[in-house]
Design a protein around this motif. Structure first.
Motif, mmCIF file in Angstrom:
data_model
loop_
_atom_site.group_PDB
_atom_site.id
_atom_site.type_symbol
_atom_site.label_atom_id
_atom_site.label_comp_id
_atom_site.label_asym_id
_atom_site.label_seq_id
_atom_site.Cartn_x
_atom_site.Cartn_y
_atom_site.Cartn_z
ATOM 1 N N SER A 13 0.939 -1.055 0.161
ATOM 2 C CA SER A 13 -0.039 0.050 0.060
ATOM 3 C C SER A 13 0.917 1.230 0.070
ATOM 4 O O SER A 13 0.471 2.224 -0.638
ATOM 5 N N ALA A 14 1.888 1.247 0.963
ATOM 6 C CA ALA A 14 2.860 2.237 0.757
ATOM 7 C C ALA A 14 3.461 2.592 -0.569
ATOM 8 O O ALA A 14 3.696 3.758 -0.865
ATOM 9 N N LEU A 15 3.978 1.539 -1.316
ATOM 10 C CA LEU A 15 4.618 1.621 -2.577
ATOM 11 C C LEU A 15 3.552 2.288 -3.495
ATOM 12 O O LEU A 15 3.826 2.891 -4.508
ATOM 13 N N TRP A 16 2.123 1.523 -3.342
ATOM 14 C CA TRP A 16 1.003 2.216 -4.573
ATOM 15 C C TRP A 16 0.948 3.766 -4.161
ATOM 16 O O TRP A 16 0.838 4.455 -5.149
ATOM 17 N N VAL A 17 0.912 4.295 -2.946
ATOM 18 C CA VAL A 17 1.028 5.617 -2.487
ATOM 19 C C VAL A 17 2.193 6.385 -3.424
ATOM 20 O O VAL A 17 2.054 7.428 -3.878
ATOM 21 N N GLN A 18 3.395 6.009 -3.038
ATOM 22 C CA GLN A 18 4.602 6.434 -3.712
ATOM 23 C C GLN A 18 4.485 6.596 -5.409
ATOM 24 O O GLN A 18 4.832 7.845 -5.849
ATOM 25 N N ARG A 19 4.028 5.549 -5.893
ATOM 26 C CA ARG A 19 4.033 5.427 -7.247
ATOM 27 C C ARG A 19 3.011 5.806 -8.122
ATOM 28 O O ARG A 19 3.085 5.794 -9.316
ATOM 29 N N THR A 20 1.963 6.588 -7.414
ATOM 30 C CA THR A 20 1.007 6.975 -8.264
ATOM 31 C C THR A 20 0.905 8.645 -7.929
ATOM 32 O O THR A 20 1.444 9.041 -7.075
ATOM 33 N N PRO A 21 0.245 9.377 -9.031
ATOM 34 C CA PRO A 21 0.179 10.679 -8.753
ATOM 35 C C PRO A 21 -0.763 11.097 -7.614
ATOM 36 O O PRO A 21 -1.442 10.459 -6.993
ATOM 37 N N HIS A 22 -0.585 12.368 -7.170
ATOM 38 C CA HIS A 22 -1.010 12.903 -5.971
ATOM 39 C C HIS A 22 -2.869 12.782 -5.920
ATOM 40 O O HIS A 22 -3.391 12.415 -4.935
ATOM 41 N N GLU A 23 -3.350 12.885 -7.191
ATOM 42 C CA GLU A 23 -4.892 12.742 -7.283
ATOM 43 C C GLU A 23 -5.257 11.188 -7.652
ATOM 44 O O GLU A 23 -6.477 11.140 -7.604
ATOM 45 N N PHE A 24 -4.559 10.379 -7.483
ATOM 46 C CA PHE A 24 -4.918 8.944 -7.899
ATOM 47 C C PHE A 24 -5.698 8.235 -6.708
ATOM 48 O O PHE A 24 -5.629 8.822 -5.702
ATOM 49 N N THR A 25 -7.026 7.462 -7.129
ATOM 50 C CA THR A 25 -7.688 7.036 -6.350
ATOM 51 C C THR A 25 -7.656 5.634 -6.323
ATOM 52 O O THR A 25 -7.850 5.089 -7.536
ATOM 53 N N PHE A 26 -7.734 4.623 -5.321
ATOM 54 C CA PHE A 26 -7.765 3.435 -5.246
ATOM 55 C C PHE A 26 -9.040 2.796 -5.026
ATOM 56 O O PHE A 26 -9.468 3.281 -3.666
ATOM 57 N N ASP A 27 -9.856 2.080 -5.664
ATOM 58 C CA ASP A 27 -11.179 1.428 -5.137
ATOM 59 C C ASP A 27 -10.529 -0.085 -4.858
ATOM 60 O O ASP A 27 -10.043 -0.726 -5.889
ATOM 61 N N VAL A 28 -10.557 -0.772 -3.812
ATOM 62 C CA VAL A 28 -9.933 -1.630 -3.509
ATOM 63 C C VAL A 28 -10.913 -2.794 -3.085
ATOM 64 O O VAL A 28 -11.790 -2.718 -2.139
ATOM 65 N N LYS A 29 -10.787 -3.878 -3.771
ATOM 66 C CA LYS A 29 -11.592 -5.182 -3.617
ATOM 67 C C LYS A 29 -11.461 -5.721 -2.486
ATOM 68 O O LYS A 29 -10.486 -6.086 -1.857
ATOM 69 N N ALA A 30 -12.523 -6.217 -1.680
ATOM 70 C CA ALA A 30 -12.374 -6.934 -0.460
ATOM 71 C C ALA A 30 -12.025 -8.216 -0.743
ATOM 72 O O ALA A 30 -12.176 -8.909 -1.735
ATOM 73 N N PHE A 31 -10.903 -8.839 0.267
ATOM 74 C CA PHE A 31 -10.588 -10.387 0.282
ATOM 75 C C PHE A 31 -11.877 -11.324 0.121
ATOM 76 O O PHE A 31 -12.859 -11.261 0.717
ATOM 77 N N ARG A 32 -11.680 -12.323 -0.855
ATOM 78 C CA ARG A 32 -12.683 -13.154 -1.260
ATOM 79 C C ARG A 32 -13.478 -13.725 -0.243
ATOM 80 O O ARG A 32 -14.709 -14.063 -0.222
ATOM 81 N N LEU A 33 -12.547 -14.159 1.088
ATOM 82 C CA LEU A 33 -13.227 -14.939 2.032
ATOM 83 C C LEU A 33 -14.417 -13.891 2.778
ATOM 84 O O LEU A 33 -15.570 -14.535 3.155
ATOM 85 N N PHE A 34 -14.247 -12.995 2.850
ATOM 86 C CA PHE A 34 -15.138 -11.802 3.433
ATOM 87 C C PHE A 34 -16.330 -11.709 2.697
ATOM 88 O O PHE A 34 -17.670 -11.388 3.421
ATOM 89 N N THR A 35 -16.274 -11.797 1.416
ATOM 90 C CA THR A 35 -17.777 -11.932 0.617
ATOM 91 C C THR A 35 -18.162 -13.149 0.356
ATOM 92 O O THR A 35 -18.989 -13.370 -0.694
ATOM 93 N N THR A 36 -17.846 -14.161 1.231
ATOM 94 C CA THR A 36 -18.531 -15.642 1.172
ATOM 95 C C THR A 36 -17.940 -16.516 -0.210
ATOM 96 O O THR A 36 -18.729 -17.319 -0.424
ATOM 97 N N HIS A 37 -16.979 -16.006 -0.569
ATOM 98 C CA HIS A 37 -16.486 -17.144 -1.809
ATOM 99 C C HIS A 37 -15.591 -17.857 -1.496
ATOM 100 O O HIS A 37 -14.892 -17.926 -0.156
ATOM 101 N N PRO A 38 -15.467 -18.898 -2.171
ATOM 102 C CA PRO A 38 -14.653 -20.099 -1.499
ATOM 103 C C PRO A 38 -13.081 -19.698 -1.851
ATOM 104 O O PRO A 38 -12.883 -18.935 -2.650
ATOM 105 N N THR A 39 -12.520 -19.860 -0.853
ATOM 106 C CA THR A 39 -11.020 -19.450 -0.507
ATOM 107 C C THR A 39 -10.059 -20.680 -0.196
ATOM 108 O O THR A 39 -10.287 -21.203 0.821
ATOM 109 N N GLN A 40 -8.924 -21.001 -0.956
ATOM 110 C CA GLN A 40 -7.881 -21.865 -0.727
ATOM 111 C C GLN A 40 -7.175 -21.775 0.373
ATOM 112 O O GLN A 40 -6.845 -20.336 0.585
ATOM 113 N N PRO A 41 -6.858 -22.383 1.432
ATOM 114 C CA PRO A 41 -6.197 -22.295 2.668
ATOM 115 C C PRO A 41 -4.770 -21.369 2.254
ATOM 116 O O PRO A 41 -4.444 -20.783 2.875
ATOM 117 N N ARG A 42 -4.338 -21.857 1.045
ATOM 118 C CA ARG A 42 -2.983 -21.140 0.715
ATOM 119 C C ARG A 42 -3.174 -19.751 0.558
ATOM 120 O O ARG A 42 -2.164 -18.990 0.658
#
Length: 252
Positions: A13-42
């Motif tokens: 996340s810190a690298l994303w901040v450093q490597r993008t323009p000041h006005e850049f916006t990230f919409d971040v998708k939640a981890f699949r387990l949180f939205t009830t999708h099947p998730t491999q243990p690995r």
């Protein structure tokens, strides 16, 4: 999308901040387990994976309700802390909760969305449904009222129609942001099995007249939202860029 497949890290996340323009916006998708999708243990962090009961650690896929509460809490905390660099820099837009096609509008589903909201008290949350029943004539009003009551932004979608998994192109502003995700209209791949990558499913160049259908909906969003996010999920080769430029040209 990378945060859907594995938990992000504060370092990334810190690298994303450093490597993008000041006005850049990230919409971040939640981890699949949180939205009830099947998730491999690995896909779980090693520290969490090693604490799972043997009966779970050996399974091919895990589901949210199977995970012991202590490990669930740790996963939520790790995800939240990983996004702090984006949030503190002002570059975090929304956390996208994309629910699967089997996530139906029933009591336990509403309760789960409320839990997701409570887990991220300082972040803005947006919800995308992959089941048309949330937006049919019987449930549309209830769905939008629920999202407004909880301060959740509704994600409108453009995608192939005529399938059980098709969500109609309904637009509304239920939270701070108006959001549209453009998935393309590739009917041949939308429910195809055996694809080697997500880019195959969303392989699509929009025609100008298809994008023009969204002009009045986006206009409504502009009048009722603090920001409007128009996101291209057509991610095969240069399609995201080409489709975004087309829409930008149409919108002036």
């Amino acid at each position: 999308d990378s945060s859907y497949y594995a938990l992000p890290s504060e370092r990334n996340s810190a690298l994303w901040v450093q490597r993008t323009p000041h006005e850049f916006t990230f919409d971040v998708k939640a981890f699949r387990l949180f939205t009830t999708h099947p998730t491999q243990p690995r896909a779980l962090p090693r520290s969490v994976r090693e604490e799972l009961p043997p009966a779970l650690a050996g399974k091919r896929n895990l589901y949210y309700r199977e995970i012991p509460s202590a490990q669930r809490d740790r996963l939520w905390e790790m995800f939240e802390s990983a996004l702090l660099p984006l949030d503190s820099s002002g570059k975090l837009g929304v956390i996208v909760l994309q629910f699967p096609s089997w996530f139906m509008p029933r009591r336990e589903s509403f309760v789960h969305i409320e839990e997701c909201r409570e887990r991220f008290p300082q972040y803005r949350i947006a919800v995308e449904f992959r089941n048309q029943y949330w937006l049919n004539e019987d449930n549309l009003k209830t769905t939008f009222s629920f999202l407004r009551r909880n301060g959740l932004s509704f994600i409108a979608v453009d995608e192939p129609q005529g399938f059980k998994s098709s969500v109609p192109p309904v637009a509304d502003v239920t939270g701070e942001f108006g959001i549209v995700r453009f998935h393309g209209r590739n009917r041949d791949t939308w429910e195809a099995r055996g694809l080697t990558s997500a880019s195959e499913r969303f392989n699509y160049y929009y025609a100008r007249e298809e994008m023009e259908e969204w002009v009045p909906r986006i206009g409504m969003m502009r009048e009722n939202a603090s920001e409007v996010h128009l996101v291209m999920n057509t991610n095969n080769r240069d399609q995201g860029i080409v489709n975004a430029r087309l829409l930008a040209d149409i919108l002036g």
